[in-house]
Design a protein around this motif. Structure first.
Motif, mmCIF file in Angstrom:
data_model
loop_
_atom_site.group_PDB
_atom_site.id
_atom_site.type_symbol
_atom_site.label_atom_id
_atom_site.label_comp_id
_atom_site.label_asym_id
_atom_site.label_seq_id
_atom_site.Cartn_x
_atom_site.Cartn_y
_atom_site.Cartn_z
ATOM 1 N N PHE A 1 16.918 12.041 -8.013
ATOM 2 C CA PHE A 1 16.638 12.151 -6.583
ATOM 3 C C PHE A 1 15.417 11.336 -6.190
ATOM 4 O O PHE A 1 14.522 11.111 -7.000
ATOM 5 N N GLN A 2 15.407 10.944 -4.920
ATOM 6 C CA GLN A 2 14.286 10.147 -4.426
ATOM 7 C C GLN A 2 12.959 10.886 -4.625
ATOM 8 O O GLN A 2 11.960 10.285 -4.987
ATOM 9 N N ASP A 3 12.980 12.209 -4.402
ATOM 10 C CA ASP A 3 11.738 12.980 -4.597
ATOM 11 C C ASP A 3 11.741 13.716 -5.944
ATOM 12 O O ASP A 3 11.038 14.708 -6.106
ATOM 13 N N ALA B 1 17.826 2.344 6.175
ATOM 14 C CA ALA B 1 19.094 1.632 6.300
ATOM 15 C C ALA B 1 20.291 2.518 5.946
ATOM 16 O O ALA B 1 21.432 2.186 6.281
ATOM 17 N N GLY B 2 20.055 3.612 5.253
ATOM 18 C CA GLY B 2 21.165 4.505 4.902
ATOM 19 C C GLY B 2 21.496 4.538 3.422
ATOM 20 O O GLY B 2 22.545 5.049 3.038
ATOM 21 N N LYS B 3 20.606 4.007 2.588
ATOM 22 C CA LYS B 3 20.867 3.989 1.141
ATOM 23 C C LYS B 3 21.007 5.410 0.591
ATOM 24 O O LYS B 3 21.964 5.728 -0.129
ATOM 25 N N SER B 4 20.019 6.252 0.919
ATOM 26 C CA SER B 4 20.064 7.628 0.408
ATOM 27 C C SER B 4 21.319 8.341 0.895
ATOM 28 O O SER B 4 21.987 9.052 0.146
HETATM 29 N N1 ADP Z 1 19.270 15.156 7.007
HETATM 30 C C1 ADP Z 1 19.083 14.238 7.987
HETATM 31 N N2 ADP Z 1 19.161 14.621 9.262
HETATM 32 C C2 ADP Z 1 18.999 13.737 10.254
HETATM 33 N N3 ADP Z 1 18.772 12.430 10.076
HETATM 34 C C3 ADP Z 1 18.677 11.991 8.810
HETATM 35 C C4 ADP Z 1 18.833 12.881 7.707
HETATM 36 N N4 ADP Z 1 18.709 12.167 6.566
HETATM 37 C C5 ADP Z 1 18.482 10.878 6.964
HETATM 38 N N5 ADP Z 1 18.466 10.781 8.294
HETATM 39 C C6 ADP Z 1 18.296 9.547 9.051
HETATM 40 O O1 ADP Z 1 19.269 8.640 8.637
HETATM 41 C C7 ADP Z 1 18.733 7.351 8.544
HETATM 42 C C8 ADP Z 1 18.984 6.773 7.151
HETATM 43 O O2 ADP Z 1 18.259 7.537 6.200
HETATM 44 P P1 ADP Z 1 18.373 7.269 4.660
HETATM 45 O O3 ADP Z 1 19.787 7.373 4.256
HETATM 46 O O4 ADP Z 1 17.426 8.191 3.979
HETATM 47 O O5 ADP Z 1 17.873 5.786 4.520
HETATM 48 P P2 ADP Z 1 17.173 5.044 3.292
HETATM 49 O O6 ADP Z 1 17.407 5.853 2.074
HETATM 50 O O7 ADP Z 1 17.840 3.702 3.254
HETATM 51 O O8 ADP Z 1 15.757 4.929 3.625
HETATM 52 C C9 ADP Z 1 17.249 7.439 8.883
HETATM 53 O O9 ADP Z 1 17.087 7.060 10.227
HETATM 54 C C10 ADP Z 1 16.951 8.901 8.733
HETATM 55 O O10 ADP Z 1 15.985 9.279 9.661
#
Ligand code: ADP
Ligand code: MG
Lengths: 302, 221
Positions: B85-87, B39-42
């Motif tokens: 961090f997540q990891d 969803a974009g949380k990270s």
């Molecule tokens: N460095 C990146 N490059 C390309 N796409 C990314 C990258 N990081 C995350 N994404 C994409 O962005 C979307 C949201 O990722 P993320 O923010 O990690 O979501 P969440 O933490 O909620 O699971 C996902 O579809 C992921 O594949």
């Protein structure tokens, strides 16, 4: 200031730790630097020895002036007067042809040969000592004396010394070129060793950057590591040159003694040894600096 | 303290992960950010320490526009934030203690003060006595607590944690969450992302829910 020193001390300690941990690759890199730098450093020592030999000859600024056979006593007197009035000349010794023959006869093995001659083939001569021992002055003086009408031949020992000196200059240029060429290679060697070290620590670098380490902080221990590798290489180069010259001097001494000389090749002067160390250290530092900068650029988010 | 205005983020070659997100987090708040995986949380959390930059819009932290920060200023921004961090990103060739000392090694703290802070951080996460251990010798929950100790050792005013309870059993997850609540109670602003909505609702705190790049729910208690 105290915290700045602390930061550097930490980086140095970290670098020493890395040096100890990486033994093999860091050691090989220092060895490569050492062996490579021993070539120009050793070459330089040999050249210094040869030029000092040449300089020793030039220290006796002696010119022999031989008169034409058949010159009269008044010719000799006129030339003597001219030589004595020349400000560049310090000392004039007349060697009459009879005396020259006597000297030659005293030389072992030549007495019989000279007795077999029915007349004295030697000319009158002057041995002139210049006040200034520079090869330029001697060559100029010799040139002028050659033009005198009563003079048959002028021999300046300084001329071969000058040739040796110019040869040494040429050699020095070659040594410098070699050093410059090797410098590129050595920077590349350090670049690679430091890169390997960086890759083994890429996790630490990544985390450190994420939680607020500056690039300067990340760079510092690697710069010290490069510097230490370079310095170790420089010390090794000096050791190799010293050992090489010691071996060589053993042989040179026997040779020189047969010529009644105590010539030997001297080790690099303190200043030159320091220059070798600084040069090696700087190469290591530069290689490391290029390596970390390149890596930091690679991992920098776009 | 933290405010997003009309922030969009698109990764190179990807879709818009965030679309015009605007939100404000005040000093002393504890905010849970939820939403399904992807969803974009990270991404949202990474914009705060300038690990990622927004495609459009701006992110302001403590009055500083971090989306326009010079690269050389970023380390100093990050030192004032506590990041989990997540990891986790622990160093597995170091002891727990060395992991926690890492952020202190960049600062100019005197060694005695640094050691004192590291011990205090270990104490707060309940790991005193485990400092000599290697992280691999610890349980998942303990490792997560090491990561939290490293994040708080510089005493940041803002703590940002990405899925700190993922892969933990209910008990360990609870313990970790309580550590964050405790930090919040002493005045630290906390942003915590989790996909497990059930876990956080019982705390009765503000919850931001992300979906398809939008904030679809912002429920203050
Ligand atoms: N460095 C990146 N490059 C390309 N796409 C990314 C990258 N990081 C995350 N994404 C994409 O962005 C979307 C949201 O990722 P993320 O923010 O990690 O979501 P969440 O933490 O909620 O699971 C996902 O579809 C992921 O594949
Ligand atoms: Mg995530």
């Amino acid at each position: 200031m105290r915290s700045w020193l602390r930061q550097h001390r930490r980086a140095l300690v970290a670098a020493l730790g890395k040096l100890a941990a990486q033994k093999a690759s860091g050691g090989v890199s220092a060895l490569v630097i050492g062996v490579a730098l021993s070539l120009p450093a050793g070459g330089y020592s040999l050249l210094e020895g040869l030029s000092s030999l040449a300089a020793g000859v030039a220290l006796e600024p002696q010119i022999s002036v031989y008169l034409k056979t058949g010159s009269t006593q008044s010719d000799a007197d006129a030339l003597a007067a001219r030589l004595k009035s020349d400000a560049r000349i310090g000392q004039v010794r007349f060697v009459p042809r009879t005396e020259a023959l006597k000297e030659l006869k005293a030389t072992e093995g030549l007495a019989d040969v000279i007795d077999a001659l029915d007349h004295n083939p030697l000319p009158d001569a002057f041995v002139v000592r210049a006040r200034d021992s520079s090869p330029e002055t001697l060559a100029e003086l010799a040139q002028e004396l050659r033009r005198a009408p009563t003079v048959a031949h002028v021999q300046a020992d300084a001329v071969w010394a000058r040739r040796l000196a110019s040869l040494a200059r040429l050699g020095r240029l070659a040594v410098l070129l070699l050093a410059a060429l090797l410098a590129f290679g050595l920077v590349a060697v350090t670049f690679n060793t430091i890169r390997l070290q960086i890759l083994t620590q890429r996790d630490e670098i990544e985390v450190s950057k994420l939680i607020g380490a500056t690039d300067t902080f990340i760079r510092r221990p690697f710069l010290y590591l490069g510097l230490l590798q370079g310095l170790a290489g420089g010390a090794l180069a000096l050791g190799i040159v010293w050992a090489g010259l010691s071996l060589l001097n053993g042989e040179v001494l026997t040779l020189a003694q047969t010529y009644g000389s105590s010539f030997r090749f001297d080790f690099l002067s303190q200043g030159d040894a320091l220059a070798v160390m600084l040069f090696a250290g700087a190469l290591g530092w530069l290689g490391a600096s290029l390596s970390v900068s390149r890596y930091l650029l690679e991992v920098q988010p776009k | 303290m933290i405010s997003f205005s009309a922030v969009s983020k698109r990764y190179p070659g990807g879709q818009d992960v965030l679309r015009g997100v605007s939100l404000t987090v005040n000093a002393g708040e504890l905010v849970f950010i939820t939403g399904h995986s992807g969803a974009g949380k990270s991404t949202l959390l990474k914009l705060i320490p300038a690990i990622e930059r927004p495609s459009t819009g701006s992110v302001i932290v403590n009055g500083q526009n971090v989306s326009a920060l010079r690269p050389a200023a970023i380390p100093f921004l990050r030192r004032n934030l506590g990041l989990v961090f997540q990891d986790q990103k622990l160093l597995y060739d170091r002891s727990v203690y060395e992991n926690i000392m890492l952020p202190l090694s960049f600062s100019s703290l005197a060694p005695r003060e640094a050691a004192r802070r590291a011990r205090a951080a270990l104490d707060k996460v309940g790991l005193l006595g485990r400092e000599k251990a290697n992280p691999v010798q610890l349980s998942g929950g303990e490792q997560q607590r090491v990561a939290i100790a490293r994040a708080v050792v510089n005493r940041p005013a803002i703590l940002i944690a990405d899925e700190p309870t993922a892969n933990l059993d209910a008990e360990a997850a609870q313990r970790v969450l309580e550590i964050f609540v405790a930090f919040n109670q002493v005045g630290v602003t906390v942003l915590l992302a989790t996909h497990d909505l059930g876990l956080v609702t019982r705390y009765g705190r503000r919850v931001l829910r992300l979906a398809a790049g939008h904030v679809v729910e912002d429920s203050a208690p």
